[in-house]
Design a protein around this motif. Structure first.
Motif, PDB file in Angstrom:
ATOM      1  N   SER A  36       0.852  -1.196   0.000  1.00 31.59           N
ATOM      2  CA  SER A  36       0.000   0.000   0.000  1.00 31.59           C
ATOM      3  C   SER A  36       0.886   1.245   0.000  1.00 31.59           C
ATOM      4  CB  SER A  36      -0.929   0.001   1.219  1.00 31.59           C
ATOM      5  OG  SER A  36      -1.780  -1.116   1.214  1.00 31.59           O
ATOM      6  N   PRO A  37       1.377   1.650  -1.188  1.00 28.86           N
ATOM      7  CA  PRO A  37       2.221   2.842  -1.243  1.00 28.86           C
ATOM      8  C   PRO A  37       1.487   4.047  -0.659  1.00 28.86           C
ATOM      9  CG  PRO A  37       2.251   1.674  -3.333  1.00 28.86           C
ATOM     10  CD  PRO A  37       1.183   1.036  -2.501  1.00 28.86           C
ATOM     11  N   ARG A  38       2.237   4.857   0.060  1.00 26.56           N
ATOM     12  CA  ARG A  38       1.641   5.986   0.763  1.00 26.56           C
ATOM     13  C   ARG A  38       2.567   7.184   0.604  1.00 26.56           C
ATOM     14  NH1 ARG A  38      -1.285   6.480   5.859  1.00 26.56           N
ATOM     15  NH2 ARG A  38      -0.743   8.424   6.899  1.00 26.56           N
ATOM     16  N   THR A  39       1.971   8.364   0.500  1.00 22.74           N
ATOM     17  CA  THR A  39       2.763   9.582   0.433  1.00 22.74           C
ATOM     18  C   THR A  39       1.963  10.747   0.993  1.00 22.74           C
ATOM     19  OG1 THR A  39       3.992  11.091  -1.026  1.00 22.74           O
ATOM     20  CG2 THR A  39       1.985  10.139  -1.914  1.00 22.74           C
ATOM     21  N   ASP A  40       2.695  11.640   1.645  1.00 17.92           N
ATOM     22  CA  ASP A  40       2.071  12.890   2.093  1.00 17.92           C
ATOM     23  C   ASP A  40       2.505  14.053   1.220  1.00 17.92           C
ATOM     24  OD1 ASP A  40       4.693  13.090   2.814  1.00 17.92           O
ATOM     25  OD2 ASP A  40       4.338  13.485   4.949  1.00 17.92           O
ATOM     26  N   ASP A  41       3.236  13.719   0.127  1.00 17.10           N
ATOM     27  CA  ASP A  41       3.604  14.738  -0.859  1.00 17.10           C
ATOM     28  C   ASP A  41       2.486  14.814  -1.893  1.00 17.10           C
ATOM     29  OD1 ASP A  41       4.821  16.555  -2.479  1.00 17.10           O
ATOM     30  OD2 ASP A  41       6.449  15.240  -3.141  1.00 17.10           O
ATOM     31  N   ALA A  42       1.364  15.365  -1.493  1.00 15.06           N
ATOM     32  CA  ALA A  42       0.172  15.389  -2.340  1.00 15.06           C
ATOM     33  C   ALA A  42      -0.626  16.653  -2.051  1.00 15.06           C
ATOM     34  CB  ALA A  42      -0.685  14.148  -2.097  1.00 15.06           C
ATOM     35  N   TYR A  43      -1.489  16.991  -3.000  1.00 12.14           N
ATOM     36  CA  TYR A  43      -2.323  18.180  -2.851  1.00 12.14           C
ATOM     37  C   TYR A  43      -3.607  18.006  -3.651  1.00 12.14           C
ATOM     38  CZ  TYR A  43      -0.340  19.314  -7.427  1.00 12.14           C
ATOM     39  OH  TYR A  43       0.049  19.263  -8.751  1.00 12.14           O
ATOM     40  N   ALA A  44      -4.623  18.739  -3.256  1.00 16.03           N
ATOM     41  CA  ALA A  44      -5.906  18.709  -3.961  1.00 16.03           C
ATOM     42  C   ALA A  44      -5.829  19.559  -5.219  1.00 16.03           C
ATOM     43  CB  ALA A  44      -7.024  19.204  -3.046  1.00 16.03           C
TER      44      ALA A  44
END
Length: 360
Positions: A36-44
């Protein structure tokens, strides 16, 4: 003398247990990151358009305010319609005048055609009279030597033949003149087509003076007011397309192997970490601007900044996730987000040939 096996000191057991637990946790974390790859380098993110008028004019009504939500078909602003209404009225008046002129000219043309037909009938009558006079002369001339007719009778027949021939020539000339005088309405019909085109353009410009929302959205970057002159094809403000919201998540290139379009995802926004939203991968970027190298690439490629310059780290590529049932009050363009993908669900779905969890 007996010997007994040495036993490890009782104090080493907690350390061994701690190491084993740490290894198990590390293995579990690695497995979760792989599955389950996960990242907090994201935006709407959402698509946007610049709202531009098709015609120029002064804004006489501004029906929206900055950051307001609008529905498809809602009035955004009204440009002064009077110049375009006047152009439409003038075009319709020109069309009416042309129609009347065409009708009047057509009556004149009809009269000219009737006159030409009358003259052609006169030509036929003159041709018949000339033929009769010629026949009379041919019958009379042989009778003169025999004494059946006088020379005066022959002269009268010859004069009649010449007169009727002259009348035929005159009638033919009149017929040519009458035919040439017959005009038409082709030029006026062409002018009417031009007038119709001008009316259509005036109607279109009048319609363009009223600007409405092309879809459900939200107004942003509104910095004008009523009375401002709006120029054609120049933006007045921006409209966010709130029908579809996305989360753009930057994943390491080593994590893209099992990610496909349609991969399920779970996202949440940093503005409200307690709410989870489901979605699916819409697309994966096929290009980013590299930090190094002399290769010139188009300026439109996304630039993902690497955080550690002295260590070669994996490049990150944007993964676009379409969010199902987003909260329009919560989602804003640029809001920080966290994305978690479930590639295994996609693999199970593709292996079964149907969505995972359904019976064959």
């Amino acid at each position: 003398m007996t010997t007994t096996a040495s036993k490890p000191p009782r104090k080493t057991w907690p350390a061994i247990v701690l190491v084993l637990v740490t290894l198990l946790v590390l293995i579990l974390v690695i497995w979760m990151l792989d599955s389950s790859p996960r990242t907090d380098d994201a935006y709407a993110y959402a698509d946007t358009i610049d709202v531009v008028p098709e015609v120029s004019g002064r804004i006489v009504q501004l029906a929206v305010r900055d950051n307001q939500a609008v529905k498809q078909g809602d009035l955004l602003f009204q440009i002064d319609p009077r110049p375009y209404q006047d152009a439409l009225t003038r075009g319709r008046a020109t069309l009416v005048a042309l129609d009347k002129q065409i009708a009047l000219t057509q009556r004149t043309v009809n009269a000219q055609q009737y006159n030409a037909e009358s003259v052609r009938a006169a030509v036929e009558s003159a041709r018949a009279a000339a033929a009769q006079a010629s026949d009379t002369l041919r019958r009379t001339e042989p009778l003169l030597p025999q004494g059946y007719v006088s020379a005066e009778d022959v002269d009268r027949a010859r004069t009649a033949q010449r007169a009727t021939q002259a009348q035929l020539s005159a009638a033919q000339l009149q017929a040519q003149q009458a035919a040439a005088a017959v005009s038409g309405v082709d030029a006026l019909v062409a002018q009417r087509a031009v007038a119709l085109a001008e009316i259509s353009l005036a109607e279109l410009n009048l319609e363009y003076s009223t600007v409405r929302a092309p879809f459900d959205g939200r107004i942003v970057s509104l910095t004008t007011s009523t009375g401002q002159f709006a120029s054609a094809l120049k933006p007045v403000f921006t409209l966010i397309d709130t029908r579809h919201w996305y989360v753009v998540a930057n994943f390491r290139e080593t994590e893209l192997t099992h990610i496909r379009a349609g991969t399920p995802a779970t996202v949440y926004l940093m503005s409200d970490t307690g709410r989870r939203f489901h979605g699916t991968v819409d697309s994966i970027s096929y290009g980013v601007a590299p930090d190094e190298g002399g290769l010139a690439l188009p300026g439109g490629l996304p630039h993902i900044q690497r955080t550690i310059n002295w260590v070669h780290v994996s490049q990150r590529f944007p993964v676009k996730i379409l969010v199902d049932h987003p909260d329009p009050q919560l989602f804003r363009i640029g809001t920080s987000a966290v994305a978690v993908l479930q590639p295994d669900a996609t693999a199970a779905r593709s292996n079964d040939g149907q969505p995972h969890g359904q019976a064959n």
